[in-house]
Design a protein around this motif. Structure first.
Motif, PDB file in Angstrom:
ATOM      1  N   LEU A  59     -17.202 122.178   8.195  1.00 44.60           N
ATOM      2  CA  LEU A  59     -16.665 122.405   6.853  1.00 44.60           C
ATOM      3  C   LEU A  59     -17.552 123.355   6.054  1.00 44.60           C
ATOM      4  O   LEU A  59     -18.784 123.313   6.158  1.00 44.60           O
ATOM      5  CB  LEU A  59     -16.546 121.087   6.090  1.00 44.60           C
ATOM      6  N   ASN A  60     -16.926 124.192   5.226  1.00 46.37           N
ATOM      7  CA  ASN A  60     -17.714 125.017   4.306  1.00 46.37           C
ATOM      8  C   ASN A  60     -18.225 124.135   3.167  1.00 46.37           C
ATOM      9  O   ASN A  60     -17.852 122.963   3.034  1.00 46.37           O
ATOM     10  CB  ASN A  60     -16.899 126.202   3.797  1.00 46.37           C
ATOM     11  N   MET A  61     -19.078 124.700   2.333  1.00 43.60           N
ATOM     12  CA  MET A  61     -19.714 123.907   1.278  1.00 43.60           C
ATOM     13  C   MET A  61     -18.709 123.333   0.282  1.00 43.60           C
ATOM     14  O   MET A  61     -18.852 122.193  -0.170  1.00 43.60           O
ATOM     15  CB  MET A  61     -20.751 124.749   0.540  1.00 43.60           C
ATOM     16  N   GLU A  62     -17.696 124.098  -0.057  1.00 40.98           N
ATOM     17  CA  GLU A  62     -16.743 123.610  -1.050  1.00 40.98           C
ATOM     18  C   GLU A  62     -15.926 122.444  -0.521  1.00 40.98           C
ATOM     19  O   GLU A  62     -15.596 121.518  -1.267  1.00 40.98           O
ATOM     20  CB  GLU A  62     -15.854 124.752  -1.532  1.00 40.98           C
ATOM     21  N   THR A  87     -25.601 124.832   4.472  1.00 39.42           N
ATOM     22  CA  THR A  87     -26.233 124.509   3.197  1.00 39.42           C
ATOM     23  C   THR A  87     -27.220 125.594   2.797  1.00 39.42           C
ATOM     24  O   THR A  87     -27.228 126.071   1.650  1.00 39.42           O
ATOM     25  CB  THR A  87     -26.975 123.164   3.284  1.00 39.42           C
ATOM     26  N   TYR A  88     -28.079 125.968   3.740  1.00 43.14           N
ATOM     27  CA  TYR A  88     -29.115 126.958   3.435  1.00 43.14           C
ATOM     28  C   TYR A  88     -28.493 128.308   3.074  1.00 43.14           C
ATOM     29  O   TYR A  88     -28.958 128.988   2.151  1.00 43.14           O
ATOM     30  CB  TYR A  88     -30.057 127.125   4.633  1.00 43.14           C
ATOM     31  N   LYS A  89     -27.444 128.684   3.780  1.00 41.17           N
ATOM     32  CA  LYS A  89     -26.763 129.948   3.487  1.00 41.17           C
ATOM     33  C   LYS A  89     -26.173 129.921   2.083  1.00 41.17           C
ATOM     34  O   LYS A  89     -26.266 130.895   1.328  1.00 41.17           O
ATOM     35  CB  LYS A  89     -25.663 130.191   4.525  1.00 41.17           C
ATOM     36  N   TYR A  90     -25.584 128.808   1.721  1.00 33.23           N
ATOM     37  CA  TYR A  90     -24.977 128.661   0.402  1.00 33.23           C
ATOM     38  C   TYR A  90     -26.023 128.785  -0.707  1.00 33.23           C
ATOM     39  O   TYR A  90     -25.760 129.345  -1.771  1.00 33.23           O
ATOM     40  CB  TYR A  90     -24.286 127.303   0.313  1.00 33.23           C
ATOM     41  N   LEU A  91     -27.238 128.284  -0.441  1.00 37.84           N
ATOM     42  CA  LEU A  91     -28.274 128.248  -1.464  1.00 37.84           C
ATOM     43  C   LEU A  91     -29.035 129.566  -1.609  1.00 37.84           C
ATOM     44  O   LEU A  91     -29.789 129.744  -2.566  1.00 37.84           O
ATOM     45  CB  LEU A  91     -29.272 127.126  -1.154  1.00 37.84           C
ATOM     46  N   GLU A  92     -28.832 130.491  -0.681  1.00 33.93           N
ATOM     47  CA  GLU A  92     -29.601 131.735  -0.683  1.00 33.93           C
ATOM     48  C   GLU A  92     -29.547 132.467  -2.018  1.00 33.93           C
ATOM     49  O   GLU A  92     -30.563 132.946  -2.516  1.00 33.93           O
ATOM     50  CB  GLU A  92     -29.120 132.660   0.441  1.00 33.93           C
TER      51      GLU A  92
END
Length: 286
Positions: A59-62, A87-92
């Motif tokens: 699942l994607n973050m959303e 998660t890490y990619k989303y927080l970049e």
């Protein structure tokens, strides 16, 4: 205040292991409504609810946010998806502050563990008047509706509108009932007008919604999800039947105390807008 200490109760944890290939007609909203139907609106009271498994990892973050957002509907203290590369990619581009992810111990004990093979699940709704009043969408096909509402913190994210646009694009028809679109944030509102929808030939969500006859996307707000004064945008001021991507359907939640709210995924909400009845999105996505 006298001791300078604060007593906190550490919640026990319910673990939900979700595996299997995710069908193209399901979204995280279907998963959490299915879970609420299993454990009820009190089944997670003051408990942490942890979601793991190959499906959750895909699942994607959303979509993960949708799962965690609605644990409160089970009385949950918090919802957790273990941090990973997604998660890490989303927080970049969200923070430069150093952080350390926290995970359940390898030998952690869980109050209960539930296992779901998502490949066997079907689209579901929560019928009035409780988020745990689960039913298969196809079992509600004779329920005539008056409106559709796509929005709120649970169902008004960018991915939710992209999902709705996918159904609108697949149908190519005009909606049969008023369809309200309320983004959760200003960024989502901007995405609706700027992001191209996959396989649409470059069309944005706003263009697809306009072609389908939906109402113009509103400014970001909690809107009708919280009921509020009679002049709140898209509030139900009459005893109507609504398919909504919001998170609660208690009496009076979206306005009129006799309103009937069917909680659903953006796929199901969009499909229902085309027919004027609670409609299984597989009619348009298969």
């Amino acid at each position: 205040m006298g001791t300078g200490k604060l007593l906190l109760k550490v919640p026990s944890t319910l673990r939900f292991v979700m595996d299997g290939e995710m069908p193209s007609y399901l979204l995280a909203k279907d998963f959490i409504l299915h879970i609420l139907g299993e454990i009820t609106v009190s089944g997670g009271t003051y408990k942490s609810m942890e979601f793991v498994g190959s499906t959750v990892e895909s699942l994607n973050m959303e979509e993960r946010m949708t799962l965690c957002n609605m644990v409160v509907e089970a009385g949950g203290k918090n919802g957790v998806v273990p941090a990973d590369s997604t998660t890490y990619k989303y927080l970049e581009d969200k923070t430069s502050v150093a952080f350390e992810p926290v995970y359940s111990d390898e030998n952690a004990r869980f109050l209960s563990e539930y296992r779901l093979d998502v490949s066997k699940l079907e689209p579901v709704v929560a019928k009035p008047h409780s988020p745990d009043n689960r039913a298969l969408v196809r079992e509600c096909k004779d329920v005539k509706i008056d409106r559709v509402y796509i929005g709120s913190c649970t169902g008004g994210k960018t991915q939710d509108f992209l999902a709705a646009a996918k159904v609108f694009l697949a149908s190519g028809k005009k909606v049969k009932v008023p369809t309200f679109l309320v983004p959760a944030t200003q960024k989502v509102w901007m995405d609706i007008y700027t992001l191209p929808v996959p396989e649409s030939g470059g069309k944005t969500c706003s263009q697809i919604f306009e072609e389908a006859g939906c109402n113009t996307p509103a400014s970001p707000t909690c809107g009708a999800c919280v009921g509020g004064p009679r002049d709140i945008y898209a509030r139900m001021n009459e005893p109507q039947v609504c398919v909504s991507t919001t998170n609660r359907n208690f009496p009076g939640r979206m306005g009129h105390k006799d309103g009937q709210i069917y909680l659903a995924s953006p796929y199901t909400a969009a499909a229902s807008a085309f027919t004027g009845f609670v409609t299984d999105p597989r009619e348009f996505l298969q």
